[in-house]
Structures are given as C-alpha cells and as structure tokens.
Design an enzyme around this catalytic site. Sequence first.
Site, PDB file in Angstrom:
ATOM      1  N   ARG A   1       6.409   3.134  -1.280  1.00 39.67           N
ATOM      2  CA  ARG A   1       5.212   2.360  -1.594  1.00 39.67           C
ATOM      3  C   ARG A   1       3.997   3.275  -1.747  1.00 39.67           C
ATOM      4  O   ARG A   1       3.133   3.052  -2.599  1.00 39.67           O
ATOM      5  CB  ARG A   1       4.967   1.333  -0.476  1.00 39.67           C
ATOM      6  CG  ARG A   1       3.817   0.376  -0.750  1.00 39.67           C
ATOM      7  CD  ARG A   1       3.634  -0.592   0.386  1.00 39.67           C
ATOM      8  NE  ARG A   1       2.471  -1.438   0.186  1.00 39.67           N
ATOM      9  CZ  ARG A   1       1.701  -1.904   1.155  1.00 39.67           C
ATOM     10  NH1 ARG A   1       1.991  -1.597   2.415  1.00 39.67           N
ATOM     11  NH2 ARG A   1       0.652  -2.649   0.889  1.00 39.67           N
ATOM     12  N   HIS A  10       1.165   3.447  -4.773  1.00 37.72           N
ATOM     13  CA  HIS A  10      -0.259   3.254  -4.525  1.00 37.72           C
ATOM     14  C   HIS A  10      -1.071   4.483  -4.927  1.00 37.72           C
ATOM     15  O   HIS A  10      -2.242   4.355  -5.303  1.00 37.72           O
ATOM     16  CB  HIS A  10      -0.498   2.923  -3.051  1.00 37.72           C
ATOM     17  CG  HIS A  10      -0.219   1.492  -2.718  1.00 37.72           C
ATOM     18  ND1 HIS A  10      -1.115   0.684  -2.047  1.00 37.72           N
ATOM     19  CD2 HIS A  10       0.857   0.704  -2.978  1.00 37.72           C
ATOM     20  CE1 HIS A  10      -0.603  -0.526  -1.901  1.00 37.72           C
ATOM     21  NE2 HIS A  10       0.607  -0.525  -2.460  1.00 37.72           N
ATOM     22  N   GLY A  69      -4.117   8.194 -10.904  1.00 35.65           N
ATOM     23  CA  GLY A  69      -2.932   8.976 -11.213  1.00 35.65           C
ATOM     24  C   GLY A  69      -2.313   9.614  -9.982  1.00 35.65           C
ATOM     25  O   GLY A  69      -2.804   9.459  -8.860  1.00 35.65           O
ATOM     26  N   ASN A  76      -4.421  -1.119   0.983  1.00 33.88           N
ATOM     27  CA  ASN A  76      -3.824   0.079   1.571  1.00 33.88           C
ATOM     28  C   ASN A  76      -3.814   0.075   3.094  1.00 33.88           C
ATOM     29  O   ASN A  76      -3.265   0.992   3.707  1.00 33.88           O
ATOM     30  CB  ASN A  76      -4.574   1.330   1.083  1.00 33.88           C
ATOM     31  CG  ASN A  76      -4.287   1.646  -0.366  1.00 33.88           C
ATOM     32  OD1 ASN A  76      -3.244   1.280  -0.897  1.00 33.88           O
ATOM     33  ND2 ASN A  76      -5.214   2.311  -1.021  1.00 33.88           N
ATOM     34  N   HIS A 124      11.461  -3.483  -4.337  1.00 40.95           N
ATOM     35  CA  HIS A 124      11.319  -4.512  -3.303  1.00 40.95           C
ATOM     36  C   HIS A 124      12.662  -4.837  -2.647  1.00 40.95           C
ATOM     37  O   HIS A 124      12.731  -5.712  -1.782  1.00 40.95           O
ATOM     38  CB  HIS A 124      10.715  -5.795  -3.898  1.00 40.95           C
ATOM     39  CG  HIS A 124       9.290  -5.635  -4.319  1.00 40.95           C
ATOM     40  ND1 HIS A 124       8.621  -6.591  -5.064  1.00 40.95           N
ATOM     41  CD2 HIS A 124       8.398  -4.633  -4.100  1.00 40.95           C
ATOM     42  CE1 HIS A 124       7.387  -6.175  -5.291  1.00 40.95           C
ATOM     43  NE2 HIS A 124       7.228  -4.987  -4.720  1.00 40.95           N
TER      44      HIS A 124
END
Length: 313
Positions: A64, A68, A74, A95, A181
Amino acid sequence: MGSLTVLLQLTLLVSFAILIFQANGQGLKVGFYPYKWPNLEPVIKDVIYKVISEDRTLAPPLQRMHFHDCFIRGCEGSFLLESPTKQAEKDAFPNLTLRGFQILDKVKLAVEKACSGDVSSADIMGPFWEVETGRKDGKVSILNEALTGLIPPSANISTLKKGFADRGLNMKDLVVLSGSHTIGISHCSSFSNRLYNFTGKNDADPTLDSEYAAKLKQKCKPGDQNSIVEMDPGSFKTFDVSYFTLVAKRRGLFESDAALLNDGETKAYLKFQALNKGPTFFKDFGESMVKMGRIGVITGEGGEIRKVCTKVN
C-alpha cells in the site's frame, strides 16, 4: 502449500516484482546498483524476510505504501518525509492508517551501512525483485496533495479511470492493481457509508451483496471507525485471485471495487480472472507494478539521495 513457501511468496510480492523486466523507464533500469554494490539486494532481502517472517500482516502495508507514494508526485519517496508542523503527505487523513514505516527505516539503515550515500529511499520502496531502479528522492511533501490526490475507496468508475489515466496507467492496470486488495485489512471507516448511509438517507448500497453486507454489519456497528475487517475474507494473508471472484459476486469491500463492474473493459478483465482462476494475473500484476513504479520518477541530476528517509539532507 507450506508456511515457508507462503512466506517467500509474500516477501517477493511486497518487494513489488514477480517477473524480471529489462525495459528502461525514464532513466530507470534493472540492475542500476549491482555493478557498484553487488550485495545491495541480498542486504534488503534479508531485512524484509526477517520482518515478514515475524509478522506476515506487514506485507500488505508495504504494498500500500508503494501505491500511496507513486500516486502523489510520483515514485520519489515524498510520503516518507516528516513535517514539524504536520503538513506533509504522511499527515494527510488517507495516510494516517499507513503502517510499516519502521521496516523502511531498518532497510535504509542496512543499506547505508552497505553502500552509504548511493541508494535513495525511493528505490528501497521496491526492494529485491529485479525491478527498475535509479530513482532520486524528492524534497517536497504537501499534506493537501495527498488529501486530494489519492484515489479514495469511495471512488466511482469515472474517478478511477481518470486517476489512473492521468498517471499513464490503462484500464487493465486499474483492475490488476485493484487486485492487491486480495491481501490485507481495512478499517470500518473506509466502507461503513455503504452499510448505513449510502445516499444520505440511512440506507445501504444496493449493489452490495445482502448476505455479505449483513456480515459486515456484525463487525462494524454504526459510527465504528476503528474496527478492522479482512479485505479478502478467509484469504487475506495469501496473494491469490480470490479478490476477482468476490468482486464478481458483488462482495467487493469498497465502492471502488464494485465500480469495476460498471465499465465494459474493466468488468471483462475482472470476470476473465474470476472464471479462469487467474492464469495470467501474477504476470500482469508484475507488469503493472513496474509501470506504476515509473510514475513521476526523479533521475539523473534531479532530487537527492537522503541519508534518512524522513528528512531532506
């Protein structure tokens, strides 16, 4: 499948590579470091393996983190930077549930001992798969960019398609990367709207399988923000294709999962993997991860190589 095999599979997956890719991307290349630092990848692999062997639930958070990072400014490690006024990407609401930063700190410490000053924090986000490396670290991290730029779990298909297209990713990449997921957990706050107030009238999302919704309500009571559920019930520690089967049965946890059924192209790929039990998924996932790893990278004379991941030099 033995526990060691499962562990190795997870370790490879969180290192963001399944296959060997030789193509260059924006100055990146496979084997950017090995000539000067031949022991670099074994050092990273050793740290990650030890961490994941102690707690396999840390595999999904690492994956993850990569997403993020890449989707804001980038793949240049800006989400790792800390702000004394709490205004960095790390402080944005999406976050706040990220975890595993201590793993990257361990990796960075080991890397600095092995090859001081040469390897960026952005590159250790994708450890020992043979992925393209050569990134520099960014120097800017802004809370509002993460707050508005990360695609939320409530996104509809239009938002998803635009968000991925804006970053050079296609519809296949969208479905493939959503397949991540298949491992990990989520807080109730990320989907409770689907259970209790979908249209603002204290109603449930009619596209959500009723039996699945009832099970979710048992775990997430109204107003519950902190309880957690498995994103892929019964298989949340194993990287497999069961995610696609669940979404096809209207049992995707997030609105963004269900949205994949609302476009002909994304629905076709999703159902292909569900019906055929994912014969090409692992290859496709590796390819899409490499593409995502090219988003907005800083190479050459740009950026810097941080001594500490949380601070600019």
